[in-house]
Design a protein around this motif. Structure first.
Motif, short mmCIF file in Angstrom:
data_model
loop_
_atom_site.label_atom_id
_atom_site.label_comp_id
_atom_site.label_asym_id
_atom_site.label_seq_id
_atom_site.Cartn_x
_atom_site.Cartn_y
_atom_site.Cartn_z
N ILE A 128 46.84 36.56 45.97
CA ILE A 128 45.47 36.75 46.43
C ILE A 128 45.42 37.85 47.49
O ILE A 128 44.52 38.69 47.49
CB ILE A 128 44.88 35.43 46.95
CG1 ILE A 128 44.69 34.46 45.78
CG2 ILE A 128 43.55 35.66 47.66
CD1 ILE A 128 44.30 33.06 46.19
N THR A 129 46.38 37.85 48.40
CA THR A 129 46.44 38.88 49.43
C THR A 129 46.62 40.27 48.81
O THR A 129 45.96 41.23 49.22
CB THR A 129 47.58 38.59 50.42
OG1 THR A 129 47.41 37.28 50.95
CG2 THR A 129 47.62 39.60 51.54
N ALA A 130 47.51 40.37 47.84
CA ALA A 130 47.71 41.66 47.17
C ALA A 130 46.45 42.11 46.45
O ALA A 130 46.08 43.29 46.51
CB ALA A 130 48.88 41.54 46.18
N TYR A 131 45.77 41.20 45.80
CA TYR A 131 44.53 41.54 45.10
C TYR A 131 43.48 42.04 46.08
O TYR A 131 42.82 43.06 45.84
CB TYR A 131 44.02 40.33 44.32
CG TYR A 131 42.67 40.58 43.69
CD1 TYR A 131 42.57 41.35 42.54
CD2 TYR A 131 41.52 40.08 44.26
CE1 TYR A 131 41.34 41.61 41.97
CE2 TYR A 131 40.28 40.33 43.69
CZ TYR A 131 40.19 41.09 42.55
OH TYR A 131 38.98 41.35 41.99
N LEU A 132 43.31 41.32 47.19
CA LEU A 132 42.30 41.72 48.18
C LEU A 132 42.66 43.06 48.81
O LEU A 132 41.78 43.89 49.06
CB LEU A 132 42.14 40.64 49.24
CG LEU A 132 41.53 39.33 48.74
CD1 LEU A 132 41.53 38.28 49.85
CD2 LEU A 132 40.13 39.55 48.21
N PRO A 158 43.05 45.84 39.90
CA PRO A 158 44.11 45.50 38.95
C PRO A 158 43.72 44.41 37.97
O PRO A 158 44.20 44.37 36.84
CB PRO A 158 45.26 45.04 39.84
CG PRO A 158 44.57 44.52 41.06
CD PRO A 158 43.34 45.35 41.23
N VAL A 159 42.85 43.53 38.40
CA VAL A 159 42.45 42.39 37.57
C VAL A 159 40.95 42.20 37.74
O VAL A 159 40.41 42.31 38.84
CB VAL A 159 43.19 41.11 38.00
CG1 VAL A 159 42.76 39.93 37.16
CG2 VAL A 159 44.69 41.29 37.92
N ASP A 160 40.31 41.87 36.66
CA ASP A 160 38.90 41.57 36.72
C ASP A 160 38.70 40.29 37.53
O ASP A 160 39.44 39.31 37.33
CB ASP A 160 38.37 41.39 35.30
CG ASP A 160 36.88 41.19 35.25
OD1 ASP A 160 36.19 41.68 36.17
OD2 ASP A 160 36.41 40.56 34.29
N PRO A 161 37.75 40.25 38.46
CA PRO A 161 37.55 39.04 39.29
C PRO A 161 37.29 37.78 38.47
O PRO A 161 37.69 36.69 38.85
CB PRO A 161 36.35 39.38 40.15
CG PRO A 161 36.33 40.87 40.21
CD PRO A 161 36.88 41.33 38.91
N ALA A 162 36.64 37.92 37.32
CA ALA A 162 36.39 36.76 36.47
C ALA A 162 37.69 36.20 35.93
O ALA A 162 37.88 34.97 35.88
CB ALA A 162 35.45 37.13 35.33
N HIS A 163 38.61 37.08 35.54
CA HIS A 163 39.90 36.62 35.03
C HIS A 163 40.73 35.99 36.15
O HIS A 163 41.43 34.99 35.91
CB HIS A 163 40.67 37.77 34.39
CG HIS A 163 40.08 38.23 33.10
ND1 HIS A 163 39.79 39.53 32.85
CD2 HIS A 163 39.72 37.53 32.00
CE1 HIS A 163 39.27 39.63 31.64
NE2 HIS A 163 39.20 38.43 31.10
N LEU A 164 40.67 36.55 37.35
CA LEU A 164 41.39 35.96 38.47
C LEU A 164 40.87 34.56 38.78
O LEU A 164 41.64 33.64 39.02
CB LEU A 164 41.28 36.86 39.70
CG LEU A 164 42.00 36.36 40.94
CD1 LEU A 164 43.51 36.33 40.70
CD2 LEU A 164 41.68 37.23 42.14
N ARG A 165 39.56 34.41 38.75
CA ARG A 165 38.96 33.09 39.01
C ARG A 165 39.39 32.09 37.95
O ARG A 165 39.77 30.96 38.26
CB ARG A 165 37.44 33.23 39.02
CG ARG A 165 36.71 31.96 39.32
CD ARG A 165 35.21 32.22 39.46
NE ARG A 165 34.50 30.99 39.61
CZ ARG A 165 33.93 30.32 38.61
NH1 ARG A 165 33.98 30.80 37.38
NH2 ARG A 165 33.31 29.18 38.82
#
Length: 80
Positions: free
Chosen positions: A16-20, A29-36
């Motif tokens: 999560i830290t890397a994504y943010l 890198p990843v769609d927020p919907a897919h991450l959720r």
């Protein structure tokens, strides 16, 4: 079990830290919907594993093993 839970929690926090951090720089890198959806799936799997850890010993406990109730102050294995 503690170590596995700690490793999984650390991995989730780092992901999560890397994504943010990447999203601050405008990199997606990843769609927020897919991450959720991935985090919800991870939560469901952890909840199922936790329930299995609690329920399996409850149903499959061998009651013939155990300790004597009248053995004194030190627990003594049950005699067969």
């Amino acid at each position: 079990m503690r170590y596995i839970t700690g490793i999984l929690a650390t991995a989730v926090i780092l992901c999560i830290t890397a994504y943010l951090t990447l999203s601050v720089w405008g990199i997606n890198p990843v769609d927020p919907a897919h991450l959720r959806k991935a985090l919800i799936t991870l939560g469901i799997l952890l909840a199922a594993a936790f329930l299995l850890i609690i329920l399996v010993p409850f149903f499959f406990k061998n009651h013939s093993k155990g300790y004597q109730q009248n053995g004194g102050n030190v627990a003594q294995p049950r005699q067969r």
